[in-house]
Write a protein that holds these residues in place. Structure first.
Motif, mmCIF file in Angstrom:
data_model
loop_
_atom_site.group_PDB
_atom_site.id
_atom_site.type_symbol
_atom_site.label_atom_id
_atom_site.label_comp_id
_atom_site.label_asym_id
_atom_site.label_seq_id
_atom_site.Cartn_x
_atom_site.Cartn_y
_atom_site.Cartn_z
ATOM 1 N N ARG A 215 -5.223 9.045 -7.795
ATOM 2 C CA ARG A 215 -4.139 8.382 -8.483
ATOM 3 C C ARG A 215 -3.731 6.965 -7.509
ATOM 4 O O ARG A 215 -3.044 6.089 -8.268
ATOM 5 C CB ARG A 215 -2.835 9.364 -8.179
ATOM 6 C CG ARG A 215 -2.895 10.588 -9.056
ATOM 7 C CD ARG A 215 -1.831 11.336 -8.706
ATOM 8 N NE ARG A 215 -1.544 12.005 -7.537
ATOM 9 C CZ ARG A 215 -2.255 13.115 -7.328
ATOM 10 N NH1 ARG A 215 -2.885 13.932 -8.242
ATOM 11 N NH2 ARG A 215 -2.079 13.663 -5.964
ATOM 12 N N ARG A 216 -4.030 6.836 -6.347
ATOM 13 C CA ARG A 216 -3.743 5.610 -5.744
ATOM 14 C C ARG A 216 -4.622 4.579 -6.427
ATOM 15 O O ARG A 216 -4.046 3.379 -6.516
ATOM 16 C CB ARG A 216 -3.929 5.629 -4.086
ATOM 17 C CG ARG A 216 -3.125 6.585 -3.214
ATOM 18 C CD ARG A 216 -3.384 6.393 -1.816
ATOM 19 N NE ARG A 216 -3.269 5.285 -1.266
ATOM 20 C CZ ARG A 216 -4.226 4.965 -0.296
ATOM 21 N NH1 ARG A 216 -4.816 5.784 0.486
ATOM 22 N NH2 ARG A 216 -4.123 3.780 0.282
ATOM 23 N N ASP B 171 -5.265 12.919 -5.057
ATOM 24 C CA ASP B 171 -4.282 11.691 -4.269
ATOM 25 C C ASP B 171 -5.163 10.405 -4.251
ATOM 26 O O ASP B 171 -4.550 9.455 -4.504
ATOM 27 C CB ASP B 171 -3.875 12.107 -3.162
ATOM 28 C CG ASP B 171 -2.964 11.152 -2.326
ATOM 29 O OD1 ASP B 171 -1.914 10.939 -3.382
ATOM 30 O OD2 ASP B 171 -3.082 10.820 -1.237
ATOM 31 N N GLY C 47 -3.270 3.515 -9.690
ATOM 32 C CA GLY C 47 -2.024 2.818 -9.645
ATOM 33 C C GLY C 47 -2.357 1.306 -9.004
ATOM 34 O O GLY C 47 -1.651 0.401 -9.359
ATOM 35 N N GLU D 218 1.847 -1.003 -5.814
ATOM 36 C CA GLU D 218 0.614 -1.159 -4.982
ATOM 37 C C GLU D 218 -0.423 -2.152 -5.538
ATOM 38 O O GLU D 218 -0.433 -1.842 -6.996
ATOM 39 C CB GLU D 218 -0.104 -0.067 -4.529
ATOM 40 C CG GLU D 218 -1.290 -0.047 -3.785
ATOM 41 C CD GLU D 218 -1.782 1.358 -3.287
ATOM 42 O OE1 GLU D 218 -1.862 1.493 -2.093
ATOM 43 O OE2 GLU D 218 -2.131 1.738 -4.105
ATOM 44 N N GLU E 283 -7.386 -1.686 3.920
ATOM 45 C CA GLU E 283 -7.782 0.112 3.855
ATOM 46 C C GLU E 283 -9.291 0.019 3.803
ATOM 47 O O GLU E 283 -9.897 -0.593 3.093
ATOM 48 C CB GLU E 283 -7.073 0.367 2.534
ATOM 49 C CG GLU E 283 -5.652 0.413 2.619
ATOM 50 C CD GLU E 283 -5.024 1.375 3.322
ATOM 51 O OE1 GLU E 283 -5.324 2.510 3.551
ATOM 52 O OE2 GLU E 283 -3.849 1.234 3.639
ATOM 53 N N ALA F 215 0.811 -1.093 0.016
ATOM 54 C CA ALA F 215 -0.054 0.016 -0.050
ATOM 55 C C ALA F 215 0.738 1.059 0.037
ATOM 56 O O ALA F 215 1.892 1.333 0.772
ATOM 57 C CB ALA F 215 -0.872 0.066 1.059
ATOM 58 N N GLY F 216 0.568 2.071 -1.032
ATOM 59 C CA GLY F 216 1.468 3.441 -0.851
ATOM 60 C C GLY F 216 2.311 3.271 -1.836
ATOM 61 O O GLY F 216 3.062 4.463 -2.090
#
Length: 138
Positions: A132-133, A129, A136, A15, A55, A10-11
């Motif tokens: 974008r995660r 943000d 990803g 990921e 998460e 994660a992060g």
């Protein structure tokens, strides 16, 4: 409403999200209860799977992500009791898992395989943000 998903690394740049192959479909589990997600993560770890992070993400956003990525989102409600062998996989991982030693090294899809839509900017840096995660994870 938030759901809980299992993320690997994660992060980071590599990921990834935990998924299952069920009847030819790639399924992402959306756990209502954090404890259920953590228990599932512990069962994966016991099978020598990389340790996932639990998460919390908005259910609507995860369902949209899954739809855009060609995945099936399966909601696992709190207190879920399976009625079929397939439903059992929603609360306990299969005894045999796919090889995960190379998942981090998967090549990026070719440009022509990527969605042609331009991302919509919201002007909200926190939301950008998060977007974008999620991107990803593809």
């Amino acid at each position: 409403m938030s759901v809980h998903v299992l993320l690997f690394d994660a992060g980071s740049e590599s990921e990834g999200i935990h998924s299952l192959e069920l009847n030819g479909a790639t399924v992402v589990l959306l756990f209502e209860d954090r404890d259920d997600a953590e228990r599932y993560a512990g069962l994966l770890e016991a099978q020598d799977f990389p340790v996932p992070t639990v998460e919390a993400i908005e259910r609507r956003e995860m369902e949209e992500f899954c739809s855009n990525a060609g995945y099936e989102a399966r909601f696992v409600p709190s207190g879920f009791l399976p009625q079929t062998p397939e439903e059992r996989l929603l609360i306990a991982p299969p005894e045999k898992n796919m090889d995960v030693t190379t998942w981090r090294d998967q090549p990026e899809p070719a440009l022509e395989e990527r969605p042609s839509e331009e991302p919509i900017s919201t002007g909200n840096s926190e939301l950008e943000d998060f977007r974008r995660r999620l991107e990803g994870l593809l």
